[in-house]
Design a protein around this motif. Sequence first.
Motif, PDB file in Angstrom:
ATOM      1  N   LEU A 623      36.388 119.615 119.237  1.00  0.00           N
ATOM      2  CA  LEU A 623      36.439 120.950 119.138  1.00  0.00           C
ATOM      3  C   LEU A 623      36.248 121.659 120.599  1.00  0.00           C
ATOM      4  O   LEU A 623      37.101 122.772 120.722  1.00  0.00           O
ATOM      5  CB  LEU A 623      34.999 121.393 118.320  1.00  0.00           C
ATOM      6  CG  LEU A 623      35.075 121.002 116.959  1.00  0.00           C
ATOM      7  CD1 LEU A 623      33.468 121.253 116.444  1.00  0.00           C
ATOM      8  CD2 LEU A 623      35.968 122.007 115.891  1.00  0.00           C
ATOM      9  N   ALA A 624      35.652 121.153 121.409  1.00  0.00           N
ATOM     10  CA  ALA A 624      35.927 121.793 122.853  1.00  0.00           C
ATOM     11  C   ALA A 624      37.236 121.875 123.439  1.00  0.00           C
ATOM     12  O   ALA A 624      37.476 122.753 124.121  1.00  0.00           O
ATOM     13  CB  ALA A 624      35.000 120.823 123.823  1.00  0.00           C
ATOM     14  N   LEU A 625      37.919 120.875 123.190  1.00  0.00           N
ATOM     15  CA  LEU A 625      39.450 120.738 123.669  1.00  0.00           C
ATOM     16  C   LEU A 625      40.243 121.699 122.876  1.00  0.00           C
ATOM     17  O   LEU A 625      40.981 122.590 123.600  1.00  0.00           O
ATOM     18  CB  LEU A 625      39.841 119.555 123.401  1.00  0.00           C
ATOM     19  CG  LEU A 625      41.367 119.073 124.221  1.00  0.00           C
ATOM     20  CD1 LEU A 625      41.490 119.529 125.771  1.00  0.00           C
ATOM     21  CD2 LEU A 625      41.814 118.062 123.877  1.00  0.00           C
ATOM     22  N   ARG A 626      39.885 122.078 121.742  1.00  0.00           N
ATOM     23  CA  ARG A 626      40.670 123.146 120.942  1.00  0.00           C
ATOM     24  C   ARG A 626      40.317 124.645 121.327  1.00  0.00           C
ATOM     25  O   ARG A 626      41.239 125.356 121.435  1.00  0.00           O
ATOM     26  CB  ARG A 626      40.163 123.041 119.651  1.00  0.00           C
ATOM     27  CG  ARG A 626      41.400 121.847 118.908  1.00  0.00           C
ATOM     28  CD  ARG A 626      40.724 121.185 117.678  1.00  0.00           C
ATOM     29  NE  ARG A 626      40.321 122.086 116.518  1.00  0.00           N
ATOM     30  CZ  ARG A 626      40.171 121.903 115.420  1.00  0.00           C
ATOM     31  NH1 ARG A 626      39.667 120.557 115.194  1.00  0.00           N
ATOM     32  NH2 ARG A 626      39.690 122.794 114.431  1.00  0.00           N
ATOM     33  N   GLU A 627      38.950 124.805 121.629  1.00  0.00           N
ATOM     34  CA  GLU A 627      38.489 125.980 122.097  1.00  0.00           C
ATOM     35  C   GLU A 627      39.136 126.354 123.587  1.00  0.00           C
ATOM     36  O   GLU A 627      39.572 127.562 123.889  1.00  0.00           O
ATOM     37  CB  GLU A 627      36.914 126.167 122.273  1.00  0.00           C
ATOM     38  CG  GLU A 627      36.455 127.353 122.717  1.00  0.00           C
ATOM     39  CD  GLU A 627      34.961 127.516 122.788  1.00  0.00           C
ATOM     40  OE1 GLU A 627      34.436 127.409 123.919  1.00  0.00           O
ATOM     41  OE2 GLU A 627      34.333 127.592 121.459  1.00  0.00           O
ATOM     42  N   ALA A 628      39.148 125.280 124.496  1.00  0.00           N
ATOM     43  CA  ALA A 628      39.747 125.411 125.821  1.00  0.00           C
ATOM     44  C   ALA A 628      41.357 125.977 125.733  1.00  0.00           C
ATOM     45  O   ALA A 628      41.858 126.696 126.358  1.00  0.00           O
ATOM     46  CB  ALA A 628      39.702 124.085 126.420  1.00  0.00           C
ATOM     47  N   ALA A 629      42.016 125.175 124.784  1.00  0.00           N
ATOM     48  CA  ALA A 629      43.298 125.768 124.471  1.00  0.00           C
ATOM     49  C   ALA A 629      43.675 127.056 124.118  1.00  0.00           C
ATOM     50  O   ALA A 629      44.351 127.633 124.357  1.00  0.00           O
ATOM     51  CB  ALA A 629      44.033 124.688 123.601  1.00  0.00           C
ATOM     52  N   ALA A 630      42.481 127.481 123.278  1.00  0.00           N
ATOM     53  CA  ALA A 630      42.828 128.856 122.828  1.00  0.00           C
ATOM     54  C   ALA A 630      42.543 129.907 123.916  1.00  0.00           C
ATOM     55  O   ALA A 630      43.296 131.025 123.691  1.00  0.00           O
ATOM     56  CB  ALA A 630      41.502 129.158 121.841  1.00  0.00           C
ATOM     57  N   SER A 631      42.135 129.588 124.809  1.00  0.00           N
ATOM     58  CA  SER A 631      41.877 130.429 125.994  1.00  0.00           C
ATOM     59  C   SER A 631      42.916 130.232 127.048  1.00  0.00           C
ATOM     60  O   SER A 631      42.759 130.901 128.213  1.00  0.00           O
ATOM     61  CB  SER A 631      40.203 130.461 126.652  1.00  0.00           C
ATOM     62  OG  SER A 631      40.034 128.912 127.173  1.00  0.00           O
ATOM     63  N   SER A 632      43.577 129.362 127.030  1.00  0.00           N
ATOM     64  CA  SER A 632      44.628 129.026 127.953  1.00  0.00           C
ATOM     65  C   SER A 632      46.098 128.930 127.402  1.00  0.00           C
ATOM     66  O   SER A 632      46.225 128.613 126.232  1.00  0.00           O
ATOM     67  CB  SER A 632      44.346 127.743 128.844  1.00  0.00           C
ATOM     68  OG  SER A 632      45.248 127.302 129.595  1.00  0.00           O
TER      69      SER A 632
END
Length: 734
Positions: A623-632
């Motif tokens: 989930l943390a990796l997916r959230e980072a991808a959403a902001s980049s």
Amino acid sequence: MGATSHQAGAAGRAPTADHPSSVRNVVLVGHTGAGKTTLVEALALTAGAVTRAGRVEDGSTVSDHDEIEHRQQRSVQLSLVPVEWAGTKVNLLDTPGYADFVGELRAGLRAADAALFVVSSSDGIDGATRMVWEECQAVGMPRAIVVTHLEAARADHAQMAAVCADAFGGDDPDAVVPLHLPLYGPAGPDGHAPVTGLLDLLTQRVHDYSSGGRAERDPEPEELAQIAGARSRLIEAVIAESEDETLMDRYLGGEDIDLKSLVADLERAVARGTFHPVLMAAPAADGARQGLGTVELLELVTRGFPTPLERDPVPVTAPDGADRPAVACDPDGPLVAEVVKTSSDPYVGRISLVRVFSGTLLPEQTVHVSGHGLTDRGHEDHDVDERTGALSCPFGKQQRPVTRAVAGDLACVAKLTRAETGDTLSAKDRPLLMEPWQMPDPLLPLAVQAHSKADEDKLSQGLARLAAEDPTMRLEQNPDTHQVVLWCLGEAHQDVALERLRTRYGVQVDPVPHRVSLRETFGAPASGRGRHVKQSGGHGQFAICEIEVEPLPPGSGIEFVDKVVGGAVPRQFIPSVEKGVRAQAARGLAAGYPLVDVRVTLLDGKAHSVDSSDAAFQTAGALALREAAASSAIHLLEPVAELAVLVPDDYVGPVMSDLAGRRGRVVGTEQSGSGRTLVRAEIPEIEISRYAVELRSVSHGTGRFSRSYARHEPMPPNIAEKVRERLEKGSPLT
């Protein structure tokens, strides 16, 4: 060639050879439509192997076209037609002329000791045929040229002789000279005069085929005058190849050279591969016993082409790579044979066409099968003992039994279940391995999937059997795209592969778009927080982690760094976070392609003494990796290939323009032999999925290329956006 007594084999009887000296192995080469198969059938009729127009008693032709070839309307496989002439067994190897089946051509060249280049008087000589000539020239293979389609209205035989000298003569066009001139009959209503015979330039005799058979007579005065100039050029060319250095001076001094000496010198020069006579041939007319020029051609083959004894000893090694002495063509020597073609018969099973290079091969004999090193194409290496089945000689759709195959001969071997094309057969107690011949690299992908559940159960076995028959095909199970891919030489090759799967192995497959292995990466640093907290009564799930992601140089893969302090994430759950991050990276973030070239740093998190678990922290990491991808910004990376394209100099410009239109970057050019240039370029793989077909068009069939993976690099934004749009619509991604 001088007159000789002709002894034809009996129709329906399998020709046999008791010694290598009575064998000639001849491969027929030429482009599609040149008339190779028709010529083979004409030679079989003249030699008495059949009684009418290439037909055997079961109604099949001696070349044995299968159903696939009838549908393709072209030859797609190597076929062996053995005939007997003047006590000599002549193994005629008929090869496909279409570029997609060049593997069959290479097998024919491997099995033969000489080549007949068949050219059409109406179509000329294409670039691919010239390239094969140069390959034969490089290894010193004896060659002769046969001009066909003599009946064509626009055929100009004098011009065709000049075309042959220009195309095949190289630095010595005088080494490519006609042995005969055409004799014309009365002109028809259309004004076209048919060729009814040949004027023999050496013997100055007329070979008249107008009556349906071959009859010899003295030339008329006008025919003798027609012969004079061409005969002088032929004699000078033959004398130039003579081992008698005084012969030219004697001839130029006005001395008449003995015909027997001239014929002997011509035959020796042909066998050495330094003189290449041009002959003419045509199939027999209805009711005729012999095709025009076929007797002369069989004479040249049996008297001018070399025996297997004249072939250089074959280099061999032990299967483990240890050196072994080269083996000569000796029926009493150690057994060394090679499988040059593998096919399947619905009643007999697998049939292997074998060339025996040394020793004698017998039926029901235990032999050692040594592998060929093509594991990258789905062909496993072999190092096993196997028992041969019956030996036979093909005759139409029949297999006529033979008792043995001596060194230099070819035969079909039944029931070799492990041996594949390119494998070496040797003695059980003395295993040997021949160096495999060079196979063309299949560069056109065909992704397939089973048509039904029943086909899925048979697909693996069907593909394995297909690969065993065809070493020019590469079978790939792509781990990135999860596709089954058949790499072929061209579209016709693909069609034949699918047809063989369906008709021979009962497997129906559906072609699907071939997918290129794309990647994803972060365009800029980003951070993400993964929170996985669930409580629904009983044992809950609790895991929180905070990460930072930053892009790395190409080729770095994924790095995971732990910077947690104070035990915010217990030590036993840090590997769980990494496992979840890597699992999500493998699934992709934006377009479903694996994530690469990033560093993921675990900074902080929280845990619960009861509800935290390995599974919970794996989920939180993802989930943390997916959230980072959403902001980049997530960049798509495409594979880039290093391309080496070899073309004649005349096509360098069109090839470079074509590469530029495919987003290719030319990195250099260099000369590669006479009249050819090697163009090196870097190009996205998505742009060259069909380059095997398109280069053939750009270069008129003369270009070749190789490719290798270089790296992944960012895809242009406009193209990446199209890929994402297709993904959103559910369209296949190529």
